[in-house]
Each structure stands twice: as C-alpha cells, then as structure tokens.
Design a protein around this motif. Structure first.
Motif, PDB file in Angstrom:
ATOM      1  N   VAL A 154      -3.107  12.319   1.188  1.00  0.00           N
ATOM      2  CA  VAL A 154      -3.182  13.760   0.988  1.00  0.00           C
ATOM      3  C   VAL A 154      -4.210  13.996  -0.106  1.00  0.00           C
ATOM      4  N   GLY A 155      -5.174  14.867   0.189  1.00  0.00           N
ATOM      5  CA  GLY A 155      -6.276  15.040  -0.750  1.00  0.00           C
ATOM      6  C   GLY A 155      -7.000  13.717  -0.857  1.00  0.00           C
ATOM      7  N   ASN A 156      -7.167  13.202  -2.039  1.00  0.00           N
ATOM      8  CA  ASN A 156      -7.777  11.883  -2.219  1.00  0.00           C
ATOM      9  C   ASN A 156      -6.761  10.873  -2.740  1.00  0.00           C
ATOM     10  N   VAL A 157      -5.467  11.176  -2.565  1.00  0.00           N
ATOM     11  CA  VAL A 157      -4.415  10.304  -3.081  1.00  0.00           C
ATOM     12  C   VAL A 157      -3.759   9.559  -1.932  1.00  0.00           C
ATOM     13  N   LEU A 158      -3.776   8.254  -1.991  1.00  0.00           N
ATOM     14  CA  LEU A 158      -3.127   7.431  -0.985  1.00  0.00           C
ATOM     15  C   LEU A 158      -1.633   7.399  -1.268  1.00  0.00           C
ATOM     16  N   ILE A 159      -0.844   7.657  -0.249  1.00  0.00           N
ATOM     17  CA  ILE A 159       0.606   7.600  -0.400  1.00  0.00           C
ATOM     18  C   ILE A 159       1.026   6.143  -0.246  1.00  0.00           C
ATOM     19  N   ASP A 160       1.553   5.572  -1.303  1.00  0.00           N
ATOM     20  CA  ASP A 160       1.908   4.151  -1.321  1.00  0.00           C
ATOM     21  C   ASP A 160       3.393   3.987  -1.025  1.00  0.00           C
ATOM     22  N   ASN A 161       3.711   3.367   0.088  1.00  0.00           N
ATOM     23  CA  ASN A 161       5.092   3.095   0.444  1.00  0.00           C
ATOM     24  C   ASN A 161       5.328   1.589   0.601  1.00  0.00           C
ATOM     25  N   SER A 162       4.654   0.801  -0.221  1.00  0.00           N
ATOM     26  CA  SER A 162       4.867  -0.642  -0.183  1.00  0.00           C
ATOM     27  C   SER A 162       6.291  -0.946  -0.663  1.00  0.00           C
ATOM     28  N   ALA A 163       6.780  -2.120  -0.315  1.00  0.00           N
ATOM     29  CA  ALA A 163       8.138  -2.524  -0.704  1.00  0.00           C
ATOM     30  C   ALA A 163       8.301  -2.482  -2.220  1.00  0.00           C
ATOM     31  N   GLU A 164       7.252  -2.861  -2.943  1.00  0.00           N
ATOM     32  CA  GLU A 164       7.311  -2.861  -4.410  1.00  0.00           C
ATOM     33  C   GLU A 164       7.498  -1.440  -4.962  1.00  0.00           C
ATOM     34  N   ILE A 165       6.778  -0.495  -4.425  1.00  0.00           N
ATOM     35  CA  ILE A 165       6.872   0.899  -4.871  1.00  0.00           C
ATOM     36  C   ILE A 165       8.239   1.474  -4.503  1.00  0.00           C
ATOM     37  N   ILE A 166       8.714   1.190  -3.289  1.00  0.00           N
ATOM     38  CA  ILE A 166      10.028   1.690  -2.860  1.00  0.00           C
ATOM     39  C   ILE A 166      11.117   1.139  -3.771  1.00  0.00           C
ATOM     40  N   ASN A 167      11.032  -0.151  -4.112  1.00  0.00           N
ATOM     41  CA  ASN A 167      12.015  -0.771  -4.998  1.00  0.00           C
ATOM     42  C   ASN A 167      11.969  -0.134  -6.390  1.00  0.00           C
ATOM     43  N   GLU A 168      10.769   0.158  -6.877  1.00  0.00           N
ATOM     44  CA  GLU A 168      10.614   0.805  -8.183  1.00  0.00           C
ATOM     45  C   GLU A 168      11.245   2.205  -8.164  1.00  0.00           C
ATOM     46  N   ARG A 169      11.006   2.943  -7.080  1.00  0.00           N
ATOM     47  CA  ARG A 169      11.610   4.280  -6.947  1.00  0.00           C
ATOM     48  C   ARG A 169      13.134   4.173  -6.899  1.00  0.00           C
ATOM     49  N   TYR A 170      13.621   3.199  -6.123  1.00  0.00           N
ATOM     50  CA  TYR A 170      15.070   2.984  -5.987  1.00  0.00           C
ATOM     51  C   TYR A 170      15.698   2.736  -7.364  1.00  0.00           C
ATOM     52  N   ASN A 171      15.113   1.833  -8.124  1.00  0.00           N
ATOM     53  CA  ASN A 171      15.660   1.498  -9.449  1.00  0.00           C
ATOM     54  C   ASN A 171      15.657   2.714 -10.380  1.00  0.00           C
ATOM     55  N   LYS A 172      14.607   3.517 -10.312  1.00  0.00           N
ATOM     56  CA  LYS A 172      14.542   4.717 -11.151  1.00  0.00           C
ATOM     57  C   LYS A 172      15.651   5.700 -10.758  1.00  0.00           C
ATOM     58  N   LEU A 173      15.861   5.879  -9.466  1.00  0.00           N
ATOM     59  CA  LEU A 173      16.911   6.780  -8.988  1.00  0.00           C
ATOM     60  C   LEU A 173      18.300   6.277  -9.378  1.00  0.00           C
ATOM     61  N   ARG A 174      18.515   4.982  -9.254  1.00  0.00           N
ATOM     62  CA  ARG A 174      19.815   4.400  -9.638  1.00  0.00           C
ATOM     63  C   ARG A 174      20.067   4.592 -11.137  1.00  0.00           C
TER      64      ARG A 174
END
Length: 189
Positions: A154-174
């Motif tokens: 979107v725009g010039n930003v790549l949406i990163d959904n790698s396993a590492e990023i998903i895990n980082e998001r998960y840990n932050k939410l937890r």
C-alpha cells in the motif's frame, strides 16, 4: 443504465453483494430515496423481475453489514455502487479518536476494503473475488484498494506477513492481555 449494468454483473457471477449509499436518485427526478429500504425496494423490484432473486443481496454503508459479518462469505463478487462520502469532520473525529492520521483516500479505502472482506475472502482459501466500483469513485481510492488487495503493498510500504513478524505481533498482543486464540487471529490479519 446503472441497474442494467448491475444485472449484467449479477448474471456473470454466482452471488453478488451490492453495497450502496442511502441517497439513490429515482430516475432523472430530483426526488431522492431516503433510506436503504427504499433503495432495496426499487432495485429489487427490477432485478427480481429479471429472475435474479437469490443471486444477490443489497446492503448499504454504515448498516453494520458492510463490516464485521460472515453472512456473505459465499459471495464471489461485490459491487460498490455509489461513492461513500462523509463530511471531512467525520475523518477528523476518527483520527482524533484513534490517534491516527488517515487522509480521505485512506479513510474511504478502508471502508471499501472492509466491505470487500465480507465476501468469500473470509474463507481464507485464496479464491478470487470480482470487485466492481461505480465511476464516481476516485482513481486514488481504486488504486489504493487494488494495491492493497493485489500486491501486499500500500503506497510504498510493503505489508510484511512473514512468520517472524506474525510471531512478534502475537507476543505483543499477548503482553497486553489478549487471549491466545484472538492474538493469533489478529497477528495474522
């Protein structure tokens, strides 16, 4: 002409979700339809007379059915019939409430994407969805939505959904108390 084109789109697809705004003109008169029930009635009468009953459903923006429902997850096409518009103050209030800085293109694109994501995209099977937008939508919104849905960018930003990023998001939410099941779903989204 719009209703004839809608009929053609419905015939080309299995099930079509039509999302419209409340103010639809009756023919060439200045008289406007006041609510979604009148819009549904006018359009439904024509489409059902063309033997299309069961192949489509009509909802309107801000009905609650344009976001947060699985009701239309078997629909393979969506028509965004009529540009969604709100006063600039609504976007300003939204930005203040959510501490964000969305511009008009981003705000309207978000609404469009929410509506599109009511369809079979919700099945998470990679199935194609046909998206039709009336000509009153700006090219900027159409491009933003297309980029978001098609390229992961979107725009010039790549949406990163790698396993590492998903895990980082998960840990932050937890860490802020979100349950494991919800955290997993949110992190993937």
């Amino acid at each position: 002409n719009s209703v004839y084109e809608v009929e053609n789109i419905i015939r080309r697809n299995n099930k079509t979700l039509i999302v419209t705004w409340k103010n639809f003109k009756k023919g060439s008169e200045i008289d406007y339809l006041d609510n979604d029930e009148e819009v549904k009635s006018v359009v439904n009468n024509y489409l059902n007379s063309r033997l299309l009953s069961g192949k489509y459903e009509i909802i309107h923006y801000m009905s609650g059915l344009d976001k947060a429902t699985n009701k239309y997850r078997d629909y393979d096409s969506i028509i965004l019939l009529g540009k969604y518009q709100v006063p600039r103050s609504v976007i300003t209030d939204f930005n203040m409430l959510f501490d964000s800085e969305l511009n008009e293109v981003e705000y309207y694109s978000n609404r469009v994407i929410q509506a599109i994501c009511r369809t079979r995209i919700r099945n998470h099977k990679g199935e194609c969805i046909n998206v039709y937008m009336s000509s009153d939508w700006s090219n900027s919104v159409i491009k933003y939505v297309s980029d978001y849905l098609n390229s992961g960018k979107v725009g010039n930003v790549l949406i990163d959904n790698s396993a590492e990023i998903i895990n980082e998001r998960y840990n932050k939410l937890r860490s802020i108390g979100i349950t494991p099941k919800k955290a997993e779903k949110i992190a993937k989204v």
